[in-house]
Structure formats: structure tokens, C-alpha cells
Design an enzyme around this catalytic site. Structure first.
Site, PDB file in Angstrom:
ATOM      1  N   GLU A 146      -6.442   4.060  -6.003  1.00 13.70           N
ATOM      2  CA  GLU A 146      -7.701   4.387  -5.339  1.00 13.70           C
ATOM      3  C   GLU A 146      -8.060   5.786  -5.819  1.00 13.70           C
ATOM      4  O   GLU A 146      -7.578   6.773  -5.287  1.00 13.70           O
ATOM      5  CB  GLU A 146      -7.565   4.360  -3.813  1.00 13.70           C
ATOM      6  CG  GLU A 146      -8.902   4.628  -3.125  1.00 13.70           C
ATOM      7  CD  GLU A 146      -8.775   4.953  -1.652  1.00 13.70           C
ATOM      8  OE1 GLU A 146      -9.689   4.615  -0.896  1.00 13.70           O
ATOM      9  OE2 GLU A 146      -7.768   5.570  -1.250  1.00 13.70           O
ATOM     10  N   ASP A 169       0.865  -1.185   0.000  1.00 13.41           N
ATOM     11  CA  ASP A 169       0.000   0.000   0.000  1.00 13.41           C
ATOM     12  C   ASP A 169       0.900   1.232   0.000  1.00 13.41           C
ATOM     13  O   ASP A 169       1.844   1.308   0.789  1.00 13.41           O
ATOM     14  CB  ASP A 169      -0.882   0.006   1.249  1.00 13.41           C
ATOM     15  CG  ASP A 169      -2.340   0.291   0.918  1.00 13.41           C
ATOM     16  OD1 ASP A 169      -2.587   1.327   0.282  1.00 13.41           O
ATOM     17  OD2 ASP A 169      -3.215  -0.507   1.306  1.00 13.41           O
ATOM     18  N   HIS A 193     -10.750  -3.237   2.714  1.00  5.88           N
ATOM     19  CA  HIS A 193     -10.632  -2.835   4.123  1.00  5.88           C
ATOM     20  C   HIS A 193     -11.462  -1.606   4.470  1.00  5.88           C
ATOM     21  O   HIS A 193     -11.621  -1.289   5.653  1.00  5.88           O
ATOM     22  CB  HIS A 193      -9.164  -2.555   4.444  1.00  5.88           C
ATOM     23  CG  HIS A 193      -8.621  -1.406   3.652  1.00  5.88           C
ATOM     24  ND1 HIS A 193      -8.365  -1.495   2.298  1.00  5.88           N
ATOM     25  CD2 HIS A 193      -8.320  -0.132   4.001  1.00  5.88           C
ATOM     26  CE1 HIS A 193      -7.936  -0.321   1.863  1.00  5.88           C
ATOM     27  NE2 HIS A 193      -7.898   0.515   2.865  1.00  5.88           N
ATOM     28  N   ASP A 194     -11.972  -0.897   3.463  1.00  7.67           N
ATOM     29  CA  ASP A 194     -12.770   0.316   3.687  1.00  7.67           C
ATOM     30  C   ASP A 194     -14.260   0.085   3.482  1.00  7.67           C
ATOM     31  O   ASP A 194     -15.051   1.025   3.557  1.00  7.67           O
ATOM     32  CB  ASP A 194     -12.323   1.433   2.731  1.00  7.67           C
ATOM     33  CG  ASP A 194     -11.042   2.103   3.166  1.00  7.67           C
ATOM     34  OD1 ASP A 194     -10.699   2.038   4.356  1.00  7.67           O
ATOM     35  OD2 ASP A 194     -10.367   2.703   2.301  1.00  7.67           O
ATOM     36  N   ASP A 232      -3.042   4.836  -2.370  1.00  9.76           N
ATOM     37  CA  ASP A 232      -4.118   5.369  -1.559  1.00  9.76           C
ATOM     38  C   ASP A 232      -4.419   6.827  -1.900  1.00  9.76           C
ATOM     39  O   ASP A 232      -3.499   7.626  -2.104  1.00  9.76           O
ATOM     40  CB  ASP A 232      -3.702   5.262  -0.083  1.00  9.76           C
ATOM     41  CG  ASP A 232      -4.770   5.714   0.877  1.00  9.76           C
ATOM     42  OD1 ASP A 232      -5.775   5.008   1.002  1.00  9.76           O
ATOM     43  OD2 ASP A 232      -4.586   6.783   1.508  1.00  9.76           O
TER      44      ASP A 232
END
Length: 562
Positions: free
Chosen positions: A261, A102, A336-337, A204
Site C-alpha cells: 500500500e 496484512d 476495505h478502505d 500497510d
């Protein structure tokens, strides 16, 4: 790492996302670790997975569970050491599994050395690594609201009228991408990881790097007098300069896999992001992932009354846009979100069955693009139900709860909203068995276990041939079989529209071959034309026919080859 020669080598990948904190605890401190990932590499491999995306393991105070990084080139002791990471790389390579990390470069932790140096003096050169503003009237520079609630500006202690900017929490100050020196340091760090041997990054919050430099207030959109920061700090003009340079100075040199993302990207800009010369290999599309809420960031504003027809439209519209852009899709149901997809897309609790989980899996797995599996998705894990806000860890959930109360919601309604959308739903410990702590740890986990677990764990499902877990294994095997891989990787997508509203149907076509995917997303039988062909996958034991008609049972999913 050695450069992978095939320009789009990632087209055949199957990606599994690990949230390390909740995957496997090997030292019994209640927190997952790198050795826990190593321990389960063969399990991950059994799903047909060839790439693992690991959520942040960098050194961090963990205010936002690792998305607040205090040292980009160190492993947080909670997860292990750099030696553990190197061992993970080696063990994964033995199994022909690649690792992607990430990458969080919109902001750092407020504990990062750069920010601490920036705070040390108004004349520190590190002030230029972040965004500081001083106002004459000691009022905040503007009325922008952070994604996690409250102002985007926090006053510097001991310096009245001087503020620093944060798109997210105050503990996550934004980096100043307008500073070439800052960008150079970021590129050095990225290349250091790629030299170490990782295959790429999930990136991210990447559309937040560019802000409107007028820093002007805008009309308020809430009773707090503030306005959402995304209106001035997401996908803004000039972002392309940063993203082109980022790609040129890092990813291109290694032919790295990059997954952005990328919230807020209009369809007309998609080619710039994922086209043949795009910034990234692929990006996530949130049009269907956030279908159930009115606002992806301020989800306390309420849920939508979405329909299967709207879900189908979002899926196929996304695919059409990617095709026009000559790009590639990152196909995903969970991360995860996000809450658990079985709880999100199957509205009635009693219908959240293994067959429904298999139907959802079939629906997305064979679309053009790379399928992503989030840990526990392959088991059919579900959302939890928490009785009080103190049971939540996620900063976004807590802030959305507070904003809901501020907007006049009752405590019960605010808690109901948070339960359904909280990021903690996906972060409950992995369910390896049916013991108290699910085989995740012998100690009390950092976050409470899910509370709808019966029959939903690896040990139980491994033994059942018709389990959700073994169905996901079949999906991986089918996608990798030589006779089918080309049609799933290279085949054209054709939506089949002449079907009942509650049926998702499409063809993958290559040369004179086609595979038809039919998925009933309702709890009632659906009748449709008999497409003929051989059954290559059926999530149920039987297939009913009525003359020239096929009858799909509740949540039945089929793959037919013609």
C-alpha cells in the site's frame, strides 16, 4: 514455507480479499471469524481465486479495526485461535489456495507490550522502539496533522512536555524504524509467519516508515493551524534503505508475494518499488481508486467532478508507468478502505445495475497484472446511507466528519460526504442471503447491514445464470482457460483510442493473437467501428450492429478474439 521457485509465480494469481470481521460469523457473536472463512473456501474457489488476502486478525483492541496490533504473533479471540488459523492454512492448501496476511509495521497499538514498556519509564530501552520528543516549553514538537485528524503528537501522561508520535490515531504510535534493534524484531516476526506457511503479505502504509528527522513545522494548510503529515512523513528520502533491508531480510528468502500500500510514489520511483529488483511484487495504484475526492486522506475537502475520459487516462497512465518500470500491477476496484465501486463510479443511483457492475468488472479484470476482488464486489454490493454520525464505526469517517464541521460544513453536508466515502461502506456484513442479517450471523452484526440489498446476495445470485456473481465466475474461468491464460498474463496492452469518450477499449496482444476489450461506461448507446472477431464474453444477451459499426448498449461489455 517452502520457497516457490518460479520468480514471478504470482503472475497467474487471482486474489480475493476477506475482511474477516464482516465475512461470516459462526459463533453468533455478531463478528466474523476464521471458521467463517473456512466454511466458504469452496465459494471463494468457485470465483477462480488462488490466493486469499486476509485483513488483520492479530490480537488488537480494535480501535482501527485490527490495524492497531497489540500482539503480532497471536490471533485476536474475536476471530478464533492460532489452531483455527492453522486449520485455515491446511484447508486452503487442499484447495490449492494460498493465504497472504496484512502486515502493519508502521505502527502498533498503544496496548502493545513494547509501547507499554516504553511508557513505564523515561529510561526504558523501549522508548527507542517508538518516537518520543521532549520540548522545553511544553508545546508540541511541531504542527503536523495526523491522517486521522488532530496533532501527530500526544503527551505522555505524567510527563509534561514529553510527546509520542503517531501518523494515524493516538492509539497507533509509530514505530521508530531508525532503530536497528526494532527492525530486527520486526524481521523475526515476519519470518515466523512465512515459516508457518503463508505465501506473503499485503503491506500497510509502507511509504510512511521514514520521517523527515528535522521534525520542523511547515506552513499550515487548514484553519486548525496544522499541516498534513504526509508532507514530512510519506515517501521521504532514505525510505529505500529500510525497504531494501526489509526485502533482503525477509521476503527474498521465501520468494513471497508482497503487495505494497504505497501512497505518494512518483512514477520515476516506480522501478525501485516493483521493477525486476523492486522492494515488492506489486503495489496498489490509487490514482484511479481515489479519483472522486480532492484529497485521499482528508476527503472531507470535497469531491471532484471527474469524467470517464479522466478515469481512462488514469487507468492507462498507470499501466504505462508499470510497463516502463518493468513491473507488475495489482489491479483493484475495491478494498476495505474504499466505498463500493458501483456506487462510486456509477454516479446515478438508478444506473447502478447488475450490467453496470459487470461492465466495471470487465474493464479492470483483463488489464496486465493480478486482479483483486474484494468480498461482496462479486455480488455488486452498494454503498449504504446512514442518517446520523453515530451509525458509523470507522475512526477515519468520524474524524473527517469532525474536520468538515470545523471547516464550516453543515451537519447535512458533512454527513453526505461521509456517507459517500466512508470505509464502513465496504465493511458492512457480507450478504449470503436475503434474511435480516444476510446469513452473516443469527445475531445483530457489529455493523449495520447495507440498506440497498434487494437481489444482491449469494443465495439469490447463485441461482441466476446472468447474475453478477456468475459473471465473476465466468471472468475467473476465462482468465484460467489454457488457450487464454498466456495472453492475459503475458500479452502486451494497447489502448484503443479511436472510440467514443465513454468507451474504455484496449487490446491484449501476444504473438499473432489478440483479445479486444470494449466497455461502455454510459447509459446511452455508443457506436464504434466493428473490430470483427469472435465474441468470447458479452455481459448482455445481444450485440447490435449497423453495417460496419458496432453498437454497444448502455453498460455493455465485450471481449472479442481475433
Amino acid at each position: 514455507m517452502e520457497k516457490l521457485n518460479n520468480k514471478r509465480w504470482w503472475g497467474k494469481e487471482i486474489v480475493y480479499q476477506v475482511y474477516p470481521r464482516s465475512f461470516q460469523d459462526t459463533n453468533n457473536d455478531g463478528i466474523g471469524d476464521l471458521q467463517g472463512i473456512i466454511e466458504h473456501l469452496d465459494y471463494i474457489k468457485s470465483l477462480g481465486v488462488s490466493t486469499i488476502w486476509i485483513s488483520p486478525i492479530y490480537k488488537s483492541p480494535m480501535f482501527d479495526m485490527g490495524y492497531d496490533i497489540s500482539d503480532y504473533q497471536d490471533i485476536d479471540p474475536q476471530f478464533g485461535t492460532m489452531d483455527d488459523f492453522d486449520e485455515l492454512l491446511q484447508e486452503a492448501k487442499k484447495r490449492k489456495i494460498k493465504i497472504i496476511m496484512d502486515l502493519v509495521v508502521n505502527h502498533t497499538s498503544d496496548q502493545h507490550e513494547w509501547f507499554q514498556r516504553a511508557l513505564s519509564s523515561p529510561t526504558s530501552p523501549y522508548r527507542e522502539y517508538y518516537i518520543f520528543k521532549t520540548t522545553r516549553d511544553e508545546k508540541k514538537p511541531n504542527n503536523w496533522r495526523s491522517i486521522f485528524g488532530g496533532s501527530t503528537w500526544t503527551e505522555v501522561q505524567g510527563e509534561p512536555g514529553t510527546y509520542y508520535f503517531h501518523t494515524f490515531a493516538a492509539q497507533q504510535p509509530d514505530l521508530n524504524w531508525e532503530n536497528p534493534e526494532l527492525r530486527r524484531k520486526i524481521y523475526q516476526m515476519i519470518n515466523w509467519w512465512l515459516d508457518k506457511g503463508i505465501a506473503g503479505f499485503r503491506i500497510d502504509a509502507i511509504t510512511h516508515l521514514k520521517k523527515d528527522l528535522d521534525w520542523a513545522s511547515i506552513p499550515a494548510d487548514g484553519i486548525d493551524g496544522l499541516a498534513a503529515v504526509i508532507k514530512k512523513g510519506q515517501n521521504r528520502p532514505g525510505l529505500d534503505l529500510f525497504l531494501n533491508e526489509l526485502k533482503r531480510e525477509t521476503f527474498d528468502k521465501y520468494n513471497a508475494l508482497t503487495v505494497g500500500e504505497a501512497y505518494g510514489v512518483p512514477a520515476e520511483d516506480l522501478k525501485k518499488f516493483i521493477g525486476p529488483n523492486g522492494y515488492f511484487s506489486m503495489i496498489f495504484d490509487f490514482s484511479y481508486m481515489n479519483i472522486e475526492v480532492k484529497s485521499a486522506d482528508e476527503w472531507y475537502r470535497g469531491k471532484t467532478n471527474w469524467t470517464i475520459a479522466e478515469l481512462k487516462h488514469a487507468f492507462f497512465n498507470s499501466q504505462r508507468a508499470v510497463k516502463i518500470a518493468q513491473g507488475w500491477s495489482a489491479n483493484v476496484l475495491e478494498n476495505h478502505d474504499q466505498p463500493r465501486v458501483l456506487s462510486k463510479l456509477i454516479k446515478n443511483t438508478y444506473e447502478q445495475t447488475p450490467n453496470a457492475a459487470k461492465a466495471l468488472a470487465t474493464m479492470y479484470y483483463f488489464l496486465p497484472g493480478t486482479p483483486f476482488i474484494y468480498q461482496g464486489q462479486e455480488l455488486g454490493m452498494k454503498n449504504f446511507k446512514r442518517e446520523k454520525i453515530d451509525d458509523f464505526n470507522d475512526v477515519s469517517s468520524i474524524n473527517n466528519y469532525k474536520m468538515a464541521l470545523q471547516e464550516g460544513y453543515s451537519h447535512a453536508k458533512a454527513l453526505e460526504i461521509v456517507n459517500s466515502k466512508s470505509r464502513d461502506n465496504a465493511r458492512t456484513p457480507m450478504q449470503w442471503n436475503d434474511e435480516e442479517f444476510g446469513g452473516f450471523s443469527k445475531s445483530k452484526p457489529w455493523l449495520k447491514m447495507g440498506n440497498d440489498r434487494e437481489g444482491i446476495d449469494v443465495r439469490t445470485e447463485d441461482k441466476k445464470s446472468d447474475s453478477v456473481l456468475n459473471y465473476y465466475r465466468k471472468l475467473g474461468q476465462l482468465r484460467r482457460r489454457p488457450e487464454y491464460q498466456d495472453i492475459f498474463v503475458k500479452g502486451e496492452l494497447e489502448e484503443i483510442q479511436d472510440v467514443p469518450t465513454n468507451v474504455v477499449a484496449y487490446r491484449r496482444v501476444l504473438n499473432n493473437r489478440q483479445v479486444i476489450v470494449l466497455v461502455n461506461l454510459s447509459n446511452e448507446k455508443q457506436m464504434l467501428q466493428n473490430f470483427g472477431g469472435d465474441i468470447i464474453l458479452n455481459n448482455q444477451q445481444t450485440l447490435q450492429k449497423d453495417g460496419e459499426k458496432l453498437i454497444l448498449l448502455a453498460y455493455q461489455a465485450l471481449l472479442l478474439e481475433k
